[in-house]
Design a protein around this motif. Sequence first.
Motif: not given
Length: 155
Positions: A117-121
Amino acid sequence: MQWSDGPNGGFSTVDPDAESDRLPAPVVQGEYGPAKVNVAAQRHDPTSLFSWVAALVRRYRQCPELAWGAGSTLDHDTASVLAHWTEHEGRAVLTLHNFAASPTNVTLTLPEVGAGTRFVELLGEQAGAVRTVDDDGSLRLDLDAYAAHWLRTEG
């Protein structure tokens, strides 16, 4: 925060010496007084408290998860860090705040999301950077002293 470094912090044209009874409260003096802390001086300084709070407000408005989502705190082993999870309509925001005067790191186990799963800052100089959950479902982040990360699931 005062509006300007002018008389009464820019809130009133009343003479504070002659008509102080017309002011609801005395103007703050010293380190936090209008000469040092005011909107006019900080609004064009990207490192100011005003700019930081304005960025937080913008991100809050862009993320309905923060306003409408179901929230919970996340357990981990770093005592100085508050980790908070909010989720709404298939999107999630992970917020981390380091309340220590020294840098630290935190490893979170995120059973709510899968590996990869990818999170964006969302905040600061690293805004736009992508963080990915490891194969074991963990996410490790470094936090500077008194720093925060707000991360939103990509998509």
